[in-house]
Design a protein around this motif. Structure first.
Motif, PDB file in Angstrom:
ATOM      1  N   ARG A  68     -51.618 -54.415   6.989  1.00  0.00           N
ATOM      2  CA  ARG A  68     -50.365 -53.949   6.411  1.00  0.00           C
ATOM      3  C   ARG A  68     -50.623 -53.139   5.141  1.00  0.00           C
ATOM      4  NH1 ARG A  68     -46.209 -58.552   5.283  1.00  0.00           N
ATOM      5  NH2 ARG A  68     -47.615 -58.956   3.544  1.00  0.00           N
ATOM      6  N   SER A  69     -51.528 -53.628   4.323  1.00  0.00           N
ATOM      7  CA  SER A  69     -51.868 -52.929   3.080  1.00  0.00           C
ATOM      8  C   SER A  69     -52.466 -51.558   3.362  1.00  0.00           C
ATOM      9  CB  SER A  69     -52.863 -53.770   2.267  1.00  0.00           C
ATOM     10  OG  SER A  69     -53.305 -53.068   1.138  1.00  0.00           O
ATOM     11  N   VAL A  70     -53.336 -51.498   4.369  1.00  0.00           N
ATOM     12  CA  VAL A  70     -54.004 -50.233   4.722  1.00  0.00           C
ATOM     13  C   VAL A  70     -52.999 -49.226   5.274  1.00  0.00           C
ATOM     14  CG1 VAL A  70     -55.631 -49.190   6.357  1.00  0.00           C
ATOM     15  CG2 VAL A  70     -56.296 -51.214   5.056  1.00  0.00           C
ATOM     16  N   ILE A  71     -52.149 -49.665   6.201  1.00  0.00           N
ATOM     17  CA  ILE A  71     -51.198 -48.750   6.844  1.00  0.00           C
ATOM     18  C   ILE A  71     -50.130 -48.275   5.852  1.00  0.00           C
ATOM     19  CG2 ILE A  71     -49.400 -48.597   8.626  1.00  0.00           C
ATOM     20  CD1 ILE A  71     -51.207 -50.536  10.285  1.00  0.00           C
ATOM     21  N   ALA A  72     -49.652 -49.181   5.007  1.00  0.00           N
ATOM     22  CA  ALA A  72     -48.612 -48.832   4.035  1.00  0.00           C
ATOM     23  C   ALA A  72     -49.185 -48.126   2.799  1.00  0.00           C
ATOM     24  CB  ALA A  72     -47.857 -50.080   3.603  1.00  0.00           C
ATOM     25  N   GLU A  73     -50.513 -48.119   2.683  1.00  0.00           N
ATOM     26  CA  GLU A  73     -51.198 -47.546   1.517  1.00  0.00           C
ATOM     27  C   GLU A  73     -50.688 -48.192   0.229  1.00  0.00           C
ATOM     28  OE1 GLU A  73     -50.948 -43.290   1.691  1.00  0.00           O
ATOM     29  OE2 GLU A  73     -52.474 -43.170   3.262  1.00  0.00           O
ATOM     30  N   ILE A  91     -63.735 -53.052   8.999  1.00  0.00           N
ATOM     31  CA  ILE A  91     -63.578 -51.757   9.665  1.00  0.00           C
ATOM     32  C   ILE A  91     -62.969 -50.786   8.654  1.00  0.00           C
ATOM     33  CG2 ILE A  91     -62.518 -50.508  11.587  1.00  0.00           C
ATOM     34  CD1 ILE A  91     -62.287 -53.288  12.991  1.00  0.00           C
ATOM     35  N   PRO A  92     -63.662 -49.687   8.315  1.00  0.00           N
ATOM     36  CA  PRO A  92     -63.167 -48.749   7.301  1.00  0.00           C
ATOM     37  C   PRO A  92     -61.805 -48.154   7.654  1.00  0.00           C
ATOM     38  CG  PRO A  92     -65.475 -48.322   7.799  1.00  0.00           C
ATOM     39  CD  PRO A  92     -64.995 -49.308   8.813  1.00  0.00           C
ATOM     40  N   LYS A  93     -61.032 -47.900   6.597  1.00  0.00           N
ATOM     41  CA  LYS A  93     -59.667 -47.399   6.715  1.00  0.00           C
ATOM     42  C   LYS A  93     -59.577 -46.103   7.530  1.00  0.00           C
ATOM     43  CE  LYS A  93     -56.035 -45.615   3.654  1.00  0.00           C
ATOM     44  NZ  LYS A  93     -55.641 -45.441   2.235  1.00  0.00           N
ATOM     45  N   ILE A  96     -59.257 -46.477  11.275  1.00  0.00           N
ATOM     46  CA  ILE A  96     -57.966 -47.042  11.690  1.00  0.00           C
ATOM     47  C   ILE A  96     -56.882 -45.968  11.641  1.00  0.00           C
ATOM     48  CG2 ILE A  96     -56.205 -48.760  11.165  1.00  0.00           C
ATOM     49  CD1 ILE A  96     -58.792 -49.980  12.198  1.00  0.00           C
ATOM     50  N   VAL A  97     -56.816 -45.235  10.527  1.00  0.00           N
ATOM     51  CA  VAL A  97     -55.768 -44.224  10.337  1.00  0.00           C
ATOM     52  C   VAL A  97     -55.909 -43.090  11.354  1.00  0.00           C
ATOM     53  CG1 VAL A  97     -54.830 -42.508   8.736  1.00  0.00           C
ATOM     54  CG2 VAL A  97     -55.471 -44.775   7.901  1.00  0.00           C
ATOM     55  N   PHE A 106     -52.012 -47.447  20.696  1.00  0.00           N
ATOM     56  CA  PHE A 106     -52.628 -48.276  19.658  1.00  0.00           C
ATOM     57  C   PHE A 106     -51.637 -48.518  18.514  1.00  0.00           C
ATOM     58  CE2 PHE A 106     -55.165 -48.407  15.653  1.00  0.00           C
ATOM     59  CZ  PHE A 106     -55.753 -49.648  15.842  1.00  0.00           C
ATOM     60  N   THR A 107     -50.892 -47.472  18.149  1.00  0.00           N
ATOM     61  CA  THR A 107     -49.902 -47.582  17.072  1.00  0.00           C
ATOM     62  C   THR A 107     -48.845 -48.624  17.413  1.00  0.00           C
ATOM     63  OG1 THR A 107     -50.240 -45.255  16.518  1.00  0.00           O
ATOM     64  CG2 THR A 107     -48.254 -46.294  15.661  1.00  0.00           C
TER      65      THR A 107
END
Length: 211
Positions: A68-73, A91-93, A96-97, A106-107
């Motif tokens: 959640r933190s990664v996707i929402a930045e 797994i590096p950001k 994923i992005v 996947f999304t």
């Protein structure tokens, strides 16, 4: 993910080992990727204004942490600490992005996963607001048995400290200790040091259901 996307993720992942009590990340950190639990258990908790931790989730093998933190930045709003010795994959950001932008299936799957986490958070809120502390402690023991099982001697396989149990159910450690003592006297549970075992599961279920 297709095979090519999976290979990119697999090639980029880093394995990390943590000892019991070691933090995977702290509340307020900016994460550069997500973590997948390979072995062990992590407690995800939020610090309240009075300095007390509220454990909102126990993440186990196969679960993803930090998405959640990664996707929402955004900075993470939870801390993740190892309950026992753990092994995680990082797994590096960027991977994923990139996959989120290129792979709609996947999304959607990631959104489903986040929606499930939100539902679990809703359940925590309802439990704290509508159930008594005794009911929540009983429910916590049943949850630990159903999700982590028992050892050969009939004690819960995952041993949480009295403080952690209190932080799961949202009460003071002293109150939790008194309730555990009461449950033991009534024969609902058995203890051996830090270990707790369920002796009368039906009694705990009746308590949770308000009987």
């Amino acid at each position: 993910m297709n095979k090519e996307e999976l290979k990119k993720v697999s090639d980029s992942k880093i394995t990390k080992k943590l000892k019991k009590g070691e933090a995977l990340f702290e509340e307020g950190e900016k994460l550069d990727g997500v973590f997948c639990v390979r072995n062990g258990v992590s407690k995800l908790s939020k610090l309240s204004a009075n300095g007390k931790d509220q454990i909102v989730k126990l993440a186990t093998k196969g679960e993803v942490i930090g998405q959640r933190s990664v996707i929402a930045e955004e900075s993470t709003n939870l801390s993740a600490v190892a309950v026992n010795d753990m092994e995680v994959c990082f797994i590096p950001k960027d991977n994923i992005v990139t996959t989120l932008n290129a792979n709609p299936a996947f999304t959607v799957e990631v959104l489903r996963h986040m929606a499930h986490d939100l539902r679990e958070a809703d359940d925590v809120i309802v439990n704290i607001s509508q159930k008594t502390v005794k009911q929540r402690v009983a429910e916590a023991f049943l949850y630990l048995k159903n999700n982590f099982g028992e050892d050969a001697d009939g004690f819960l396989a995952l041993t949480l400290s009295r403080e952690d149990i209190a932080n799961v159910v949202g009460t003071a450690t002293e109150s939790c200790i008194r309730i555990i003592s009461e449950f033991k006297k009534k024969g609902y549970i058995k203890t051996s040091g830090k270990k707790i075992g369920i002796a009368e599961e039906r009694k705990l279920l009746d308590l949770v259901e308000g009987f």
